[in-house]
Every structure is written in C-alpha cells, then in structure tokens.
Design an enzyme around this catalytic site. Sequence first.
Site, PDB file in Angstrom:
ATOM      1  N   LYS A  53       7.539   0.914  10.312  1.00  0.00           N
ATOM      2  CA  LYS A  53       6.295   1.656  10.081  1.00  0.00           C
ATOM      3  C   LYS A  53       5.093   0.726  10.222  1.00  0.00           C
ATOM      4  O   LYS A  53       5.160  -0.439   9.809  1.00  0.00           O
ATOM      5  CB  LYS A  53       6.339   2.277   8.677  1.00  0.00           C
ATOM      6  N   SER A  63       4.111  10.458   5.146  1.00  0.00           N
ATOM      7  CA  SER A  63       3.369   9.763   6.175  1.00  0.00           C
ATOM      8  C   SER A  63       4.255   8.957   7.134  1.00  0.00           C
ATOM      9  O   SER A  63       3.779   8.565   8.210  1.00  0.00           O
ATOM     10  CB  SER A  63       2.369   8.815   5.526  1.00  0.00           C
ATOM     11  N   SER A 102       6.552   9.854   1.060  1.00  0.00           N
ATOM     12  CA  SER A 102       6.407   9.556   2.487  1.00  0.00           C
ATOM     13  C   SER A 102       7.653   9.073   3.223  1.00  0.00           C
ATOM     14  O   SER A 102       7.635   8.994   4.448  1.00  0.00           O
ATOM     15  CB  SER A 102       5.301   8.527   2.694  1.00  0.00           C
TER      16      SER A 102
END
Length: 484
Positions: free
Chosen positions: A78, A153, A177
């Site tokens: 990420k 997210s 997330s």
Amino acid sequence: MELHKLTLTEVAKMIHKGEIRPHEVLIDVFKRIQEIEAKVRAYLTLIPDKAYDMARDAEDAIFRGKKDILTGIPIAVKDNICTKGILTTCASKILYNFYPPYESTVTSKLLKQKYILTGKTNMDEFAMGSSTENSGYHITRNPWDLERVPGGSSGGSAAAVAADECIAALGSDTGGSIRQPASFCGVVGLKPTYGRVSRFGLVAFASSLDQIGPITKCVSDSALMMNVMAGFDPLDSTSAPLDSADFTEFLGQDIKGFKIGIPKEYFIAGMEEEVEEAVKQAIHLLESLGCIPIEISLPHTEYAVATYYIVATSEASSNLARYDGVKYGLRSRGEDLLDMYMKTRSEGFGQEVKRRIMLGTYCLSAGYYEAYYKKALQVRTLIKKDFEEAFKKVDFIITPTAPTAAFKIGEKIDDPLQMYLSDIFTISVNLAGVPAISIPCGFTQNGLPIGLQIIGKNFDEARILQLSYAYEQATPWHKMKPNL
Ligand code: GLN
C-alpha cells in the site's frame, strides 16, 4: 501453469522444493498485470525493473541456501508504507514527489527475506475513505464487477490480490481499511492487535488506531505473512514487547468448544438481506464444526462511528500538519511564508482530507475540546470495556465485515455520512485495539463477495487464524476467482 493464481503457501512451497524459480513467478505476475491492470487499476506505481533485480537477489539467496518463507514472493505494498527510494504518495498530490529516505520496519523485514516488491497500490488519500474513490490519482475497480468499488482505503491492495496481480499484499487499517476491502474483493484481510506490527514507516493517519496487516488469498497465507511482519520494534514506541510468534501454530487444529459471541447490536436495519443470510449460514456452519454460539451485547456500538470520526479526525489534523511545503512534497508558490503554506495545502490536499482536517481542528480547539475530543475518549473507553466484558464470556465475536457487498462507483461519494456508515462493523475494533479478520463467506445473487468478520482477544491472532482456517477448509469461497 498460471503461477500468478497460486497462493503464497503454494508458491513458497514450490520455490522451496526448487520446482519453480522466483523469476518465473514474477514473469507470470507481470504478464497478468499487463493483461488486466488497465481495467482494474490497482497500482499507483509499478516497478518491474527493480522487481526483476529483486528476483535476482532472491535467486542468489536460494542458490546460497538461504531460503525464507517470503524469498522470491511478489508482494504489493500500500502506498502509505514507506519504501526507501521508491515513490510513496499516500495517493495524495501533496506527496506526488516523495521518495522516502528510509524503509518501514515491516518492509525491512520483508526485504530481509528477499521478497519481491511489485509496486505500490492505490488507496484513498491518506487512507481516508472506504471506496478508494478518494485517491488523488485515479479510482480502482472491483475485479468482481468493474462498475463497483473495491472498498477502501486499501482498495488497491485488495483488488490486486483478488485479480492475481500479486501473490499477497500489505494494507493498513485505521477503521476497517484492510477488512472492508478484503470483504468487497473476496479475499482475506487481517488487522492485528494494536501494537503487534510496527507502525514505523507507516505514514500516520490516526496514530492510536493505525495498524499494518496482510491481505491474502487464503488464511494460511495470512499466518505466514504475520510470522514475518509481527514483533517488537524499538522504533515504534507503541509496539508491544512480545516475542515473535508462530501464527501457523494452530492451523488445522480442532475448533470444538470455541465460544463464539454474536452481538445483538450488529444485526441492524440497513444491513443487506443477503449479507445477513450469509453470515447466519456461516454461524450455523461453525456450530456444526463444534463451536458454541452465544448472544452477547456490545451496548456502546451505536456511538462507535461518531466516536471514531472525532478521534480519527483529531489525530489526523495534528498528523497532517507536517505537510506544509517546507520539508518535502508539493510546494506551491506564495507571496510570503503564510501564503505558501496556504496554497500548498489548498492545492495539495483533496476534499475529504480537508474536510477531516477541519473537523479534527474544530474538535481539538479550545472551547470544544471537552465537548468533543475528551468526550470521545471517554466513550472510547466504554467501547473498549464492552469488548473486555464480552471476552469474559466468549472466545471470539462474529459479525458481518460490512453491512453491504461492494457498492457502485459514485454511489456514496457525494454523501460522506453514508460512506462513513460502511465502516460501522469494523470501527469499534480499532477503537478497542483488538485484532480481527475478514474472510469470504459467500456471494450475493449478483456474484459479489460477502465478508465474515471474526474478532478476537488481544494478541490472539493465532486462534483467529485457527478458527478462520477451519471455516475456510469447510467452504468453497476462497477458491472462486473473478472472471476478468
Ligand atoms: N473508512 C474509514 C475512514 O475513512 C477507515 C479508513 C481506514 O481504516 N484507514 O476513516
């Protein structure tokens, strides 16, 4: 063989036996990326040249007899986890040119084992959002239905795993997330206990809630990743002083007699019928495997979303003060210093980030601090106590991961409150600090994955994985692949 489709457990085994080489796996993964990335757009940055260098390093290590579990495994990270010398933007325009001068602890541990970094994945800007639509660069599409969001997210990481554009991925979870996108994309996402995995090098959103965790194709992959990621880190003052553990320890062991709590507050109006049905079926299945369902109460659940959005925005307003155009990232031209600050932040941050900075600044300001921030901390304690009480009676708590399956792109973007509510089942877990996983537990009529959340006691990840594994082995869901 289509190597990109394999799990981490499978690829690692084949590499260890010398049946395949890291290079071959990587070629296959990049071929897959080339074929479908234009549709999914899971990545912000791809680094094929560097990745092939890393594959060569892995092969050198194997040649010298130094094989670890992640040696030669292509993993996506990420974009809010710092990778030295590799662009790390947090999907924000304000960090469009940020090449970190240091490596996060988690990726250092992966590097030590000679993993292969495929690239950095898309996300909501600074991890603020539930759909990856808040990315400052582009949206990511759900591999199961390209008209729908992958969740957020960590939407890029979850989509990349689901679409076989990597073997496994790293995400971060502040209010859901990792788990919510895992649920939307039909993969496994684990948020460890707060303090279990070092946050050093994770760009801070809400420091008292943030945790890094694995997003994987199956439960045993999650355990293998945790074996490498977890452990005390002197560079993170909130890191728990625990020795590293073997998270695969209980995989395959009997789950008879486990008490699973079903919180009555979680089966609420507004939950999609198919989600409720799938979760109830999962509970029946666990019962047939010997678990004992017990109704429990988490009475302060109704305050969780409000509490989270005060605590998280307050911490964010403070954490994001560092993006001022001076030290790194975007610097806009201004008349004077103040003007430069204002222009940089106006131009660099997206709408949702600005909304949260304003909310948080308001909650922390003199005159409102007591009514909002301090009150929220008090309610947070009550939420934490709800879990402590519940865990006196049960070993695990079972809930849906999200009230719905993946929603349509654009459906909630203009209604922040609706968007915030998609985290209703995941947020309390971060406020309490306890660990939780999302595993696939079925599909809607439209073919969208549904996620089951299993919450455990502090530092009880190995048992969460044990229960998840038993469920997974008894169901077909994790073997399904999207048709891209
Ligand atoms: N969706 C939640 C938010 O917008 C949680 C995000 C996260 O866990 N990073 O804050």
